[in-house]
Scaffold this motif. Structure first.
Motif, PDB file in Angstrom:
ATOM      1  N   VAL A  25      -3.242  55.555  19.320  1.00  0.00           N
ATOM      2  CA  VAL A  25      -2.348  56.557  19.890  1.00  0.00           C
ATOM      3  C   VAL A  25      -2.647  56.735  21.370  1.00  0.00           C
ATOM      4  O   VAL A  25      -1.730  56.854  22.205  1.00  0.00           O
ATOM      5  CB  VAL A  25      -2.473  57.893  19.132  1.00  0.00           C
ATOM      6  N   VAL A  26      -3.900  56.778  21.734  1.00  0.00           N
ATOM      7  CA  VAL A  26      -4.290  56.885  23.142  1.00  0.00           C
ATOM      8  C   VAL A  26      -3.708  55.725  23.942  1.00  0.00           C
ATOM      9  O   VAL A  26      -3.141  55.904  25.030  1.00  0.00           O
ATOM     10  CB  VAL A  26      -5.826  56.927  23.281  1.00  0.00           C
ATOM     11  N   THR A  27      -3.815  54.530  23.400  1.00  0.00           N
ATOM     12  CA  THR A  27      -3.291  53.339  24.072  1.00  0.00           C
ATOM     13  C   THR A  27      -1.778  53.401  24.205  1.00  0.00           C
ATOM     14  O   THR A  27      -1.208  53.070  25.254  1.00  0.00           O
ATOM     15  CB  THR A  27      -3.690  52.070  23.285  1.00  0.00           C
ATOM     16  N   ILE A  28      -1.107  53.839  23.133  1.00  0.00           N
ATOM     17  CA  ILE A  28       0.359  53.931  23.133  1.00  0.00           C
ATOM     18  C   ILE A  28       0.840  54.893  24.208  1.00  0.00           C
ATOM     19  O   ILE A  28       1.731  54.579  25.008  1.00  0.00           O
ATOM     20  CB  ILE A  28       0.864  54.381  21.745  1.00  0.00           C
ATOM     21  N   VAL A  29       0.255  56.085  24.262  1.00  0.00           N
ATOM     22  CA  VAL A  29       0.704  57.097  25.218  1.00  0.00           C
ATOM     23  C   VAL A  29       0.370  56.680  26.646  1.00  0.00           C
ATOM     24  O   VAL A  29       1.163  56.894  27.565  1.00  0.00           O
ATOM     25  CB  VAL A  29       0.103  58.472  24.874  1.00  0.00           C
ATOM     26  N   ALA A  30      -0.777  56.067  26.855  1.00  0.00           N
ATOM     27  CA  ALA A  30      -1.126  55.586  28.193  1.00  0.00           C
ATOM     28  C   ALA A  30      -0.129  54.544  28.679  1.00  0.00           C
ATOM     29  O   ALA A  30       0.259  54.530  29.860  1.00  0.00           O
ATOM     30  CB  ALA A  30      -2.538  55.021  28.188  1.00  0.00           C
ATOM     31  N   ALA A  31       0.307  53.679  27.771  1.00  0.00           N
ATOM     32  CA  ALA A  31       1.294  52.661  28.137  1.00  0.00           C
ATOM     33  C   ALA A  31       2.632  53.289  28.496  1.00  0.00           C
ATOM     34  O   ALA A  31       3.315  52.859  29.439  1.00  0.00           O
ATOM     35  CB  ALA A  31       1.466  51.661  26.991  1.00  0.00           C
ATOM     36  N   LEU A  32       3.030  54.320  27.755  1.00  0.00           N
ATOM     37  CA  LEU A  32       4.253  55.044  28.085  1.00  0.00           C
ATOM     38  C   LEU A  32       4.161  55.602  29.500  1.00  0.00           C
ATOM     39  O   LEU A  32       5.124  55.559  30.271  1.00  0.00           O
ATOM     40  CB  LEU A  32       4.474  56.190  27.092  1.00  0.00           C
ATOM     41  N   GLY A  33       3.002  56.153  29.840  1.00  0.00           N
ATOM     42  CA  GLY A  33       2.812  56.730  31.157  1.00  0.00           C
ATOM     43  C   GLY A  33       2.931  55.698  32.273  1.00  0.00           C
ATOM     44  O   GLY A  33       3.559  55.953  33.310  1.00  0.00           O
ATOM     45  N   ARG A  34       2.327  54.535  32.078  1.00  0.00           N
ATOM     46  CA  ARG A  34       2.415  53.485  33.095  1.00  0.00           C
ATOM     47  C   ARG A  34       3.863  53.066  33.333  1.00  0.00           C
ATOM     48  O   ARG A  34       4.306  52.913  34.475  1.00  0.00           O
ATOM     49  CB  ARG A  34       1.577  52.271  32.672  1.00  0.00           C
ATOM     50  N   ARG A  35       4.603  52.900  32.250  1.00  0.00           N
ATOM     51  CA  ARG A  35       6.001  52.490  32.387  1.00  0.00           C
ATOM     52  C   ARG A  35       6.842  53.608  33.007  1.00  0.00           C
ATOM     53  O   ARG A  35       7.762  53.337  33.791  1.00  0.00           O
ATOM     54  CB  ARG A  35       6.556  52.068  31.025  1.00  0.00           C
ATOM     55  N   ALA A  36       6.530  54.848  32.649  1.00  0.00           N
ATOM     56  CA  ALA A  36       7.279  55.980  33.193  1.00  0.00           C
ATOM     57  C   ALA A  36       7.097  56.079  34.708  1.00  0.00           C
ATOM     58  O   ALA A  36       8.061  56.278  35.453  1.00  0.00           O
ATOM     59  CB  ALA A  36       6.834  57.272  32.515  1.00  0.00           C
ATOM     60  N   LYS A  37       5.873  55.954  35.170  1.00  0.00           N
ATOM     61  CA  LYS A  37       5.604  56.046  36.610  1.00  0.00           C
ATOM     62  C   LYS A  37       6.279  54.907  37.367  1.00  0.00           C
ATOM     63  O   LYS A  37       6.806  55.104  38.458  1.00  0.00           O
ATOM     64  CB  LYS A  37       4.099  56.024  36.866  1.00  0.00           C
ATOM     65  N   ALA A  38       6.292  53.730  36.758  1.00  0.00           N
ATOM     66  CA  ALA A  38       6.943  52.588  37.411  1.00  0.00           C
ATOM     67  C   ALA A  38       8.449  52.804  37.520  1.00  0.00           C
ATOM     68  O   ALA A  38       9.072  52.434  38.526  1.00  0.00           O
ATOM     69  CB  ALA A  38       6.644  51.302  36.642  1.00  0.00           C
ATOM     70  N   ALA A  39       9.043  53.391  36.485  1.00  0.00           N
ATOM     71  CA  ALA A  39      10.496  53.614  36.485  1.00  0.00           C
ATOM     72  C   ALA A  39      10.897  54.779  37.378  1.00  0.00           C
ATOM     73  O   ALA A  39      12.026  54.823  37.884  1.00  0.00           O
ATOM     74  CB  ALA A  39      10.981  53.873  35.058  1.00  0.00           C
ATOM     75  N   ALA A  40       9.996  55.730  37.582  1.00  0.00           N
ATOM     76  CA  ALA A  40      10.338  56.975  38.285  1.00  0.00           C
ATOM     77  C   ALA A  40      10.783  56.719  39.714  1.00  0.00           C
ATOM     78  O   ALA A  40      11.732  57.353  40.201  1.00  0.00           O
ATOM     79  CB  ALA A  40       9.149  57.940  38.255  1.00  0.00           C
ATOM     80  N   ALA A  41      10.118  55.810  40.416  1.00  0.00           N
ATOM     81  CA  ALA A  41      10.481  55.555  41.806  1.00  0.00           C
ATOM     82  C   ALA A  41      11.907  55.037  41.920  1.00  0.00           C
ATOM     83  O   ALA A  41      12.668  55.453  42.802  1.00  0.00           O
ATOM     84  CB  ALA A  41       9.500  54.565  42.429  1.00  0.00           C
ATOM     85  N   ALA A  42      12.281  54.139  41.009  1.00  0.00           N
ATOM     86  CA  ALA A  42      13.633  53.573  41.052  1.00  0.00           C
ATOM     87  C   ALA A  42      14.682  54.630  40.736  1.00  0.00           C
ATOM     88  O   ALA A  42      15.723  54.719  41.400  1.00  0.00           O
ATOM     89  CB  ALA A  42      13.744  52.407  40.077  1.00  0.00           C
ATOM     90  N   LEU A  43      14.420  55.460  39.731  1.00  0.00           N
ATOM     91  CA  LEU A  43      15.416  56.454  39.332  1.00  0.00           C
ATOM     92  C   LEU A  43      15.522  57.567  40.364  1.00  0.00           C
ATOM     93  O   LEU A  43      16.613  58.081  40.631  1.00  0.00           O
ATOM     94  CB  LEU A  43      15.054  57.031  37.960  1.00  0.00           C
ATOM     95  N   ARG A  44      14.402  57.945  40.953  1.00  0.00           N
ATOM     96  CA  ARG A  44      14.410  59.018  41.949  1.00  0.00           C
ATOM     97  C   ARG A  44      15.346  58.691  43.109  1.00  0.00           C
ATOM     98  O   ARG A  44      15.995  59.566  43.673  1.00  0.00           O
ATOM     99  CB  ARG A  44      12.986  59.248  42.451  1.00  0.00           C
TER     100      ARG A  44
END
Length: 433
Positions: free
Chosen positions: A18-37
């Motif tokens: 679960v720790v690994t899963i959520v950490a991976a979500l976070g990495r992808r979220a931060k990468a996508a945030a710049a483009a969407l912003r």
């Protein structure tokens, strides 16, 4: 990332996974945030138009996924009111798609200038709306939250990580797949919308401490979920507690209006947070207004729990206890209390309310004005059903929730409420002495 696999089982997935899963979500979220912003309004709208089209085109698949959730809920003995929150049908799916259409039609708040002023030294200062960043939404049984939250976040430039309840897992997953397909079609990162791909409750704990990538958490669900998030989260929380909504029928109310309005506020849909849970009746209106109101409620199958004055006038009413005044039933049950005019109604709401939504029924404008001014809730209404406590009905297209917070946002949270601002300062080589 695909969500087509089976849900992970809470008993078989170790915590480290679960720790690994959520950490991976976070990495992808931060990468996508710049483009969407920095995405153009046209691209965001194109994604939402495509998402609405896919929801309509793939309604059979959504209904099939929802049927799996409903079957499991029934087998688990879920209460009928909660099953109603979970249930999707063709009308509700069309409502989801229509909500996306409405959001497309709304102005994009990102980049809007809130205010501007000039300093004596020549500096020009302005405040401009910007996305909050990455938002986590933790919710329980309502799969429509998936579409509403996803669409509102896309349009407001926020990446969203959704953690739906295990009860609605298959429904939410099917909707997220469509949102991600629509984002890809519009040339935006599909990771702008992500679903936590496990029903393990440990994932919630990981989200609550994800300060390095989550900017806001929005919990939507029962009291136990809200309590846990509020107490444990290290990330700012935008929340509402129980929807203990009141309707006060004043001595100067039109009796027919009171009858119809209370019936709609309670019984139109008992499982929504804007459903009326307590009816307050002016002592001066007991013998004129109470009978027709309760008769309509009984006719619609609503159980009435009343105080002594109410039970004198309604043989069907059951005794109300102190607990009833503090209860969000989300079922066809209503508590009824006698109060001494508008002042008594205001006192009762201040004592037992959850600061969500309250309504007064009266033709006396001065009485209405006092109620609207003195009742301290996120939404106050005059001669209108509490069931209008909804972002779509407020013209916001949809809502990510109803906030009873006092900071940042209060009431339905739509596009504007999902932004913050930055200060832009323009000078001409200006030096501070």
């Amino acid at each position: 990332m695909s969500y087509t696999g089976a849900a992970m089982n809470v008993e078989t997935k170790p915590v480290e996974d679960v720790v690994t899963i959520v950490a991976a979500l976070g990495r992808r979220a931060k990468a996508a945030a710049a483009a969407l912003r920095n995405a153009a309004t046209e691209a965001k709208n194109r994604a939402l138009v495509e998402a609405a089209r896919l929801i309509r085109a793939e309604k059979a698949a959504i209904l099939a996924a929802n049927a799996r959730d409903i079957e499991a809920a029934r087998a688990a003995g879920m209460r009928s009111a909660l099953q109603d929150r979970l249930l999707l049908n063709e009308a509700r799916i069309e409502g989801m798609a229509k909500g996306l259409d409405d959001i497309v039609a709304l102005p994009d708040p990102v980049g809007a200038e809130i205010e501007r002023w000039q300093r004596p030294n020549g500096l020009a200062i302005s405040r401009v709306r910007v996305p909050i960043g990455v938002i986590g939404v933790i919710y329980e049984a309502r799969p429509n939250v998936t579409a509403d939250a996803g669409a509102l976040c896309i349009k407001s430039g926020n990446v969203v990580v959704l953690r739906g309840g295990s009860d609605s897992f298959h429904s939410s997953r099917s909707i997220v797949e469509l949102l991600r397909r629509a984002l890809e079609t519009a040339g935006l990162p599909e990771d702008c919308v992500q679903l936590v791909p496990t029903t393990d409750r440990a994932a919630v704990g990981e989200l609550l401490k994800a300060m390095d990538w989550l900017d806001l958490i929005v919990p939507r669900g029962g009291r136990s979920l809200i309590d846990r998030v509020t107490q444990e989260s290290r990330v700012p929380v935008l929340r509402h507690y129980d929807g203990i909504c009141h309707v006060y029928v004043d001595r100067d109310a039109d009796a027919g209006m009171a009858r119809d309005l209370v019936a709609n506020a309670k019984m139109r849909r008992v499982s929504v947070c804007g459903a009326a849970e307590t009816l307050l009746i002016d002592r001066a209106a007991l013998d004129t207004h109470l009978g027709p109101v309760l008769a309509r409620l009984h006719e619609l199958g609503c159980e009435v729990r009343g105080d002594a004055e109410v039970r004198k006038r309604d043989a069907k009413a059951l005794p109300a206890t102190e607990k009833d005044w503090r209860t969000e039933y989300l079922e066809p049950i209503i508590s009824v209390a006698t109060v001494d005019g508008v002042a008594g109604a205001i006192r009762h709401i201040a004592t037992y309310g959850s600061q969500h939504t309250e309504a007064i029924v009266t033709d006396n404008q001065a009485t209405a004005d006092r109620f609207l001014k003195e009742v301290d809730s996120a939404i106050v209404m005059h001669n209108a059903s509490t069931q209008f406590a909804d972002g779509g009905e407020f013209g916001l297209g949809a809502e990510i929730g109803i906030s009873t917070n006092r900071m940042h946002a209060r009431g339905p949270v739509g596009l504007v409420e999902l932004t913050t601002y930055k200060n832009v300062v323009r000078g001409k080589g200006t030096l501070r002495p």
